[in-house]
Write a protein that holds these residues in place. Structure first.
Motif, PDB file in Angstrom:
ATOM      1  N   LYS A 167       0.821  -1.205   0.000  1.00  0.00           N
ATOM      2  CA  LYS A 167       0.000   0.000   0.000  1.00  0.00           C
ATOM      3  C   LYS A 167       0.857   1.257   0.000  1.00  0.00           C
ATOM      4  N   GLN A 168       1.909   1.248   0.783  1.00  0.00           N
ATOM      5  CA  GLN A 168       2.757   2.429   0.885  1.00  0.00           C
ATOM      6  C   GLN A 168       3.478   2.721  -0.416  1.00  0.00           C
ATOM      7  N   THR A 192       1.005   4.416  -2.781  1.00  0.00           N
ATOM      8  CA  THR A 192       0.436   5.716  -2.411  1.00  0.00           C
ATOM      9  C   THR A 192       1.467   6.813  -2.191  1.00  0.00           C
TER      10      THR A 192
END
Length: 228
Positions: A124-125, A128
Motif C-alpha cells: 500500500k505504501q 500511495t
C-alpha cells in the motif's frame, strides 16, 4: 493513524480467535468483523466495508474463492488473503488469478500472519507514496528480487545468529515437556516477546511445534514442544 479494518471469514472458531488475536496485535490493523460462512460474510462486508479480508476456502455454505469473486464486484477496493489447509496447485492458481495478496497454509504461524500484514502495508505504501514509481519499486510490488539483493545473512531480519544458537543449544538439553516463551526467555535471558519471535522462527524451520492450551481459565496459552 487509523487502523486498517480487517474481516475474518473462518468457520473454525479456534482458528478465527487465534487469527483475530494475531491481527489485533499489529498496530496498523484491527479486526472489525468475524464470520463463519458466506452469507454472513456478504452481510458484514456491506456493513463494515473492510479493507482487508482473510478468507478460508472451505466454508459450510460454499467456497471461499466464490466469495472473493462476489465481493470483488461489490467492494472493488478490498484486498484478500487466503487462509486454508488446501495446497492443490489448481486451487492456488485460482487464488492467484483472483488477485489475492497472500496465501497462508494451515496450521498458520503467527509470524507468517504478521509477515503477510507487513507485506500488505509495504504494498500500500509503495502505491500511495507517489504517482509514478520506478522499475525497482514495480519489481518489489510483484515480489521480484534481483540477484544483487541477495545477502550472505543466514537468518532473517530480527533473528540474531548468536542468540539463535544459544536458544537452540538450550533446547537440546531440556526434556520433552512443553514449554512457553516465558520459560525460554527466563532460561536464556530474553524478553517474552523476543523469545516468542525466536520460537516462531524455529517453528517455521520445523524444529519446534506450537499448540494452544485452552485449560488456562482465560486466554489460551501458547506451548511449544521440541520436534524429536
Amino acid at each position: 493513524m487509523t487502523s486498517i479494518p480487517v474481516m475474518i471469514v473462518e468457520d473454525d472458531l479456534r482458528a478465527s480467535y487465534v487469527l483475530e488475536n494475531t491481527i489485533n496485535q499489529h498496530t496498523a490493523f484491527s479486526v472489525v468483523a468475524a464470520c463463519e460462512n458466506l452469507a454472513e460474510a456478504q452481510l458484514k462486508a456491506d456493513a463494515f466495508e473492510p479493507e482487508l479480508i482473510m478468507v478460508d476456502i472451505s466454508l459450510p455454505d460454499g467456497n471461499g474463492l466464490q466469495l472473493i469473486q462476489g465481493l470483488k464486484t461489490r467492494h472493488p477496493h478490498a484486498s484478500f488473503i487466503m487462509t486454508t489447509a488446501e495446497r492443490e496447485t489448481k486451487t492456488i492458481e485460482q487464488a492467484i488469478q483472483l488477485g489475492v495478496m497472500d496465501y497462508l497454509v494451515k496450521p498458520i504461524r503467527m509470524s507468517r500472519v504478521q509477515q503477510a500484514l507487513n507485506d500488505y502495508l509495504d504494498f500500500k505504501q509503495r502505491l500511495t507514496k507517489q504517482e509514478k514509481i520506478d522499475q525497482q519499486d514495480i519489481d518489489a510490488l510483484f515480489r521480484k528480487q534481483s540477484a544483487t539483493d541477495n545477502s550472505s545473512r543466514k537468518t532473517p531480519k530480527g533473528i540474531d545468529e548468536n542468540t539463535l544458537e544459544t536458544l537452540t543449544e538450550h533446547l537440546k538439553h531440556i526434556d520433552n515437556t512443553p514449554f512457553t516463551a516465558d520459560d525460554i526467555g527466563e532460561a536464556v535471558s530474553l524478553s517474552r516477546i523476543t523469545a516468542r519471535r525466536y520460537l516462531e522462527y524455529l517453528e517455521a524451520q520445523g524444529q519446534v511445534t506450537m499448540t494452544l492450551d485452552y485449560k488456562t481459565g482465560g486466554r489460551p496459552k501458547q506451548r511449544y514442544s521440541k520436534v524429536l
